[in-house]
Design a protein around this motif. Structure first.
Motif, PDB file in Angstrom:
ATOM      1  N   ASP A 144       0.839  -1.191   0.000  1.00  0.00           N
ATOM      2  CA  ASP A 144       0.000   0.000   0.000  1.00  0.00           C
ATOM      3  C   ASP A 144       0.881   1.249   0.000  1.00  0.00           C
ATOM      4  OD1 ASP A 144      -2.179   1.638   0.116  1.00  0.00           O
ATOM      5  OD2 ASP A 144      -2.366   1.557   2.285  1.00  0.00           O
ATOM      6  N   PRO A 145       0.646   2.226  -0.890  1.00  0.00           N
ATOM      7  CA  PRO A 145       1.497   3.437  -0.914  1.00  0.00           C
ATOM      8  C   PRO A 145       1.518   4.179   0.405  1.00  0.00           C
ATOM      9  CG  PRO A 145       0.133   3.301  -2.893  1.00  0.00           C
ATOM     10  CD  PRO A 145      -0.331   2.219  -1.969  1.00  0.00           C
ATOM     11  N   GLU A 146       0.388   4.205   1.121  1.00  0.00           N
ATOM     12  CA  GLU A 146       0.355   4.904   2.410  1.00  0.00           C
ATOM     13  C   GLU A 146       1.230   4.194   3.428  1.00  0.00           C
ATOM     14  OE1 GLU A 146      -0.713   7.906   5.021  1.00  0.00           O
ATOM     15  OE2 GLU A 146      -1.025   7.725   2.862  1.00  0.00           O
ATOM     16  N   THR A 147       1.213   2.857   3.413  1.00  0.00           N
ATOM     17  CA  THR A 147       2.062   2.107   4.345  1.00  0.00           C
ATOM     18  C   THR A 147       3.534   2.300   4.011  1.00  0.00           C
ATOM     19  OG1 THR A 147       0.319   0.434   4.528  1.00  0.00           O
ATOM     20  CG2 THR A 147       2.504  -0.179   5.301  1.00  0.00           C
ATOM     21  N   ILE A 148       3.873   2.265   2.718  1.00  0.00           N
ATOM     22  CA  ILE A 148       5.267   2.491   2.320  1.00  0.00           C
ATOM     23  C   ILE A 148       5.714   3.896   2.714  1.00  0.00           C
ATOM     24  CG2 ILE A 148       6.803   2.647   0.332  1.00  0.00           C
ATOM     25  CD1 ILE A 148       5.075   0.517  -1.024  1.00  0.00           C
ATOM     26  N   ARG A 149       4.825   4.881   2.561  1.00  0.00           N
ATOM     27  CA  ARG A 149       5.172   6.257   2.936  1.00  0.00           C
ATOM     28  C   ARG A 149       5.430   6.366   4.438  1.00  0.00           C
ATOM     29  NH1 ARG A 149       3.137  10.552   5.126  1.00  0.00           N
ATOM     30  NH2 ARG A 149       1.197   9.476   5.589  1.00  0.00           N
ATOM     31  N   ARG A 150       4.586   5.698   5.241  1.00  0.00           N
ATOM     32  CA  ARG A 150       4.795   5.745   6.697  1.00  0.00           C
ATOM     33  C   ARG A 150       6.105   5.078   7.084  1.00  0.00           C
ATOM     34  NH1 ARG A 150      -0.828   4.508   7.089  1.00  0.00           N
ATOM     35  NH2 ARG A 150      -0.309   2.329   7.486  1.00  0.00           N
ATOM     36  N   GLN A 151       6.435   3.939   6.440  1.00  0.00           N
ATOM     37  CA  GLN A 151       7.697   3.282   6.742  1.00  0.00           C
ATOM     38  C   GLN A 151       8.890   4.155   6.366  1.00  0.00           C
ATOM     39  OE1 GLN A 151       7.507  -0.452   4.669  1.00  0.00           O
ATOM     40  NE2 GLN A 151       6.067  -1.380   6.109  1.00  0.00           N
ATOM     41  N   GLU A 152       8.818   4.798   5.196  1.00  0.00           N
ATOM     42  CA  GLU A 152       9.916   5.686   4.810  1.00  0.00           C
ATOM     43  C   GLU A 152      10.041   6.872   5.758  1.00  0.00           C
ATOM     44  OE1 GLU A 152       9.049   6.804   0.840  1.00  0.00           O
ATOM     45  OE2 GLU A 152       9.727   4.884  -0.040  1.00  0.00           O
ATOM     46  N   GLU A 153       8.896   7.374   6.235  1.00  0.00           N
ATOM     47  CA  GLU A 153       8.942   8.498   7.177  1.00  0.00           C
ATOM     48  C   GLU A 153       9.563   8.082   8.503  1.00  0.00           C
ATOM     49  OE1 GLU A 153       5.849  11.788   9.093  1.00  0.00           O
ATOM     50  OE2 GLU A 153       5.167  10.360   7.584  1.00  0.00           O
ATOM     51  N   LEU A 154       9.222   6.871   8.971  1.00  0.00           N
ATOM     52  CA  LEU A 154       9.815   6.376  10.211  1.00  0.00           C
ATOM     53  C   LEU A 154      11.320   6.169  10.046  1.00  0.00           C
ATOM     54  CD1 LEU A 154       7.111   3.795  11.386  1.00  0.00           C
ATOM     55  CD2 LEU A 154       7.637   5.998  12.427  1.00  0.00           C
ATOM     56  N   GLU A 155      11.740   5.607   8.903  1.00  0.00           N
ATOM     57  CA  GLU A 155      13.171   5.424   8.662  1.00  0.00           C
ATOM     58  C   GLU A 155      13.898   6.757   8.575  1.00  0.00           C
ATOM     59  OE1 GLU A 155      13.508   3.096   5.169  1.00  0.00           O
ATOM     60  OE2 GLU A 155      12.773   1.241   6.088  1.00  0.00           O
ATOM     61  N   ARG A 156      13.255   7.748   7.929  1.00  0.00           N
ATOM     62  CA  ARG A 156      13.875   9.066   7.830  1.00  0.00           C
ATOM     63  C   ARG A 156      14.014   9.712   9.214  1.00  0.00           C
ATOM     64  NH1 ARG A 156      10.164  11.412   5.161  1.00  0.00           N
ATOM     65  NH2 ARG A 156      10.687  10.426   3.183  1.00  0.00           N
ATOM     66  N   LYS A 157      12.976   9.560  10.038  1.00  0.00           N
ATOM     67  CA  LYS A 157      13.035  10.120  11.390  1.00  0.00           C
ATOM     68  C   LYS A 157      14.091   9.421  12.230  1.00  0.00           C
ATOM     69  CE  LYS A 157      10.096  11.171  15.349  1.00  0.00           C
ATOM     70  NZ  LYS A 157       8.739  11.020  15.954  1.00  0.00           N
ATOM     71  N   LYS A 158      14.188   8.090  12.079  1.00  0.00           N
ATOM     72  CA  LYS A 158      15.205   7.340  12.815  1.00  0.00           C
ATOM     73  C   LYS A 158      16.605   7.757  12.392  1.00  0.00           C
ATOM     74  CE  LYS A 158      16.527   2.592  13.948  1.00  0.00           C
ATOM     75  NZ  LYS A 158      16.245   1.149  13.686  1.00  0.00           N
ATOM     76  N   LYS A 159      16.792   7.950  11.083  1.00  0.00           N
ATOM     77  CA  LYS A 159      18.098   8.385  10.586  1.00  0.00           C
ATOM     78  C   LYS A 159      18.430   9.781  11.078  1.00  0.00           C
ATOM     79  CE  LYS A 159      20.721   8.957   6.307  1.00  0.00           C
ATOM     80  NZ  LYS A 159      20.663   8.898   4.822  1.00  0.00           N
ATOM     81  N   GLN A 160      17.405  10.659  11.133  1.00  0.00           N
ATOM     82  CA  GLN A 160      17.640  12.018  11.618  1.00  0.00           C
ATOM     83  C   GLN A 160      18.033  12.013  13.092  1.00  0.00           C
ATOM     84  OE1 GLN A 160      14.316  14.575  11.034  1.00  0.00           O
ATOM     85  NE2 GLN A 160      15.344  16.407  11.766  1.00  0.00           N
ATOM     86  N   ASP A 161      17.378  11.150  13.889  1.00  0.00           N
ATOM     87  CA  ASP A 161      17.746  11.049  15.306  1.00  0.00           C
ATOM     88  C   ASP A 161      19.177  10.555  15.468  1.00  0.00           C
ATOM     89  OD1 ASP A 161      15.241  11.913  15.910  1.00  0.00           O
ATOM     90  OD2 ASP A 161      14.413   9.924  16.281  1.00  0.00           O
ATOM     91  N   LEU A 162      19.561   9.557  14.643  1.00  0.00           N
ATOM     92  CA  LEU A 162      20.940   9.065  14.716  1.00  0.00           C
ATOM     93  C   LEU A 162      21.934  10.155  14.320  1.00  0.00           C
ATOM     94  CD1 LEU A 162      20.513   5.483  13.195  1.00  0.00           C
ATOM     95  CD2 LEU A 162      20.908   6.074  15.582  1.00  0.00           C
ATOM     96  N   ASP A 163      21.571  10.952  13.298  1.00  0.00           N
ATOM     97  CA  ASP A 163      22.456  12.044  12.887  1.00  0.00           C
ATOM     98  C   ASP A 163      22.610  13.073  14.009  1.00  0.00           C
ATOM     99  OD1 ASP A 163      22.728  10.792  10.503  1.00  0.00           O
ATOM    100  OD2 ASP A 163      21.260  12.034   9.445  1.00  0.00           O
TER     101      ASP A 163
END
Length: 393
Positions: A145-164
């Motif tokens: 589902d595009p909405e599910t993929i978008r949420r997963q990418e957003e979570l990964e982006r947020k996780k990467k930002q926290d690590l940065d």
């Protein structure tokens, strides 16, 4: 004999029986009719409606089989997605829950003879992950589902930002420690001088006041002038490096000031990130079709967006042929014109602002724009990503 009353025990029993599942051997898939016993099924097979349905099926049996197969596949996968999500589950558990519905499509009317064949086919088509174990076949739904993929990418982006942010904090602490070590002055080795008494009758007294607190100790007035006599230039030389170190410390920023600056930069970055949106489609901009599903006729062709629907869907008109298509945002990409041409900013702080392309930085995949509308008209903006602006017709 008349029909039983609606609230009579016999009528109630008949309704209870009709709700439950009956034997599969007395079910007609073509007519989608369930009979209670062998006599009822025999009477149904002799009926004119059943014979007429068999004649229709005999003309094109593959059409009916494909229809039942598609319906079985759709209902089975929908139950797997809604009931179990992306969990790994035994295929027989899903099938038992599927056939508990009275109006389900039976497997013996589909192209698959057994549940194992259907499970293998689902795995081969990439609709789900399947694996065989000693306990049987297990199935796991793949959510595309595009909405599910978008949420997963957003979570990964947020996780990467926290690590940065954590890495930047650790680097900042290491830099502060290194600066502290570099700015520390080397400790001077104590110098010992010989104590000489010119007059034996003169008394010698030592002042043991808190020298460590008050700073460098001053020579006592009770000591002989010749005993602690030192060159005048030595004290001047000692004062010079201390004054230089003080001026250097004043020029250096304190740790608190650097932390405040870092927090301000972080807030600016968050504000710029909050100004960005997932959808960038705008009317009256030139885009390029990147999907290959429409064939080579439309692949890599330029078009103008005529209308935007539901934020992620656009109605485009091809520049050359004039054909109109309805495409998703993922099937389009922005067009970068030559320097000096007008563009529309599609994302970021200056969204919906017209600008003029000044130059392109190919190494950083960004461009320099001069705003041509709005209250900031004439402002020069650097580092605008390629996907954040597009050519105007």
């Amino acid at each position: 004999m008349g029909k039983a009353d609606f609230l009579s025990p016999k009528a109630i029993g008949n309704r209870i029986k009709s709700k439950g599942l009956q034997k599969l051997r007395w079910y007609c898939q073509m007519c989608q009719k369930q009979c209670r016993d062998e006599n009822g099924f025999k009477c149904h097979c002799m009926a004119e409606s059943h014979q007429r349905q068999l004649l229709l099926a005999s003309e094109d049996p593959n059409q009916f089989m494909d229809y039942f197969s598609d319906e079985f596949k759709r209902d089975f996968l929908e139950l797997l997605r809604r009931r179990f999500g992306t969990k790994r589950v035994h295929n027989n558990i899903v099938y038992n829950e599927y056939i508990s519905h009275r109006e389900h499509v039976h497997m013996n009317s589909t192209q698959w003879e057994t549940l194992t064949d259907f499970t293998k086919w689902v795995g081969k088509e990439g609709l789900a992950k399947v694996d065989e174990t000693p306990k049987g076949w297990y199935i796991q739904y793949i959510d595309r589902d595009p909405e599910t993929i978008r949420r997963q990418e957003e979570l990964e982006r947020k996780k990467k930002q926290d690590l940065d942010d954590e890495e930047r904090g650790a680097k900042f602490i290491e830099e502060q420690v290194r600066r502290g070590k570099d700015g520390r002055e080397p400790e001077e080795a104590p110098t010992f001088t010989e104590l000489i008494r010119e007059n034996e009758e003169e008394k010698i007294a030592f002042n043991m006041a808190s020298s460590s607190v008050a700073g460098p100790s001053k020579p006592s007035s009770l000591l002989g002038a010749s005993a602690l006599k030192a060159p005048a230039g030595a004290t001047a030389k000692r004062k010079e490096p201390s004054s230089a170190s003080e001026s250097r410390e004043k020029k250096k920023k304190s740790a608190l000031e650097e932390i405040i600056e870092m927090e301000e930069r972080k807030k600016k970055k968050q504000m710029s990130a909050s100004a960005r949106t997932e959808n960038w489609l705008q009317p009256n901009i030139v885009v390029k079709i990147v999907t290959k599903k429409l064939g080579e006729k439309y692949h890599k062709k330029k078009a103008v967006i005529q209308e935007v629907r539901d934020q992620y869907t656009a109605v485009v008109k091809l520049v050359i042929s004039g054909d109109k298509l309805k495409l998703d945002q993922s099937h389009l990409e922005t067009v970068i014109p030559a320097p000096g041409k007008r563009v529309m900013i599609l994302n970021g702080e200056y969204r919906d602002t017209e600008a003029v392309l000044e130059g392109i930085d190919e190494k950083k995949f960004s461009a320099t724009l001069t705003l041509d509308s709005g209250r900031l008209k004439g402002k020069r903006v650097e580092g605008v990503a390629y996907e954040d602006f597009s050519k105007m017709p």
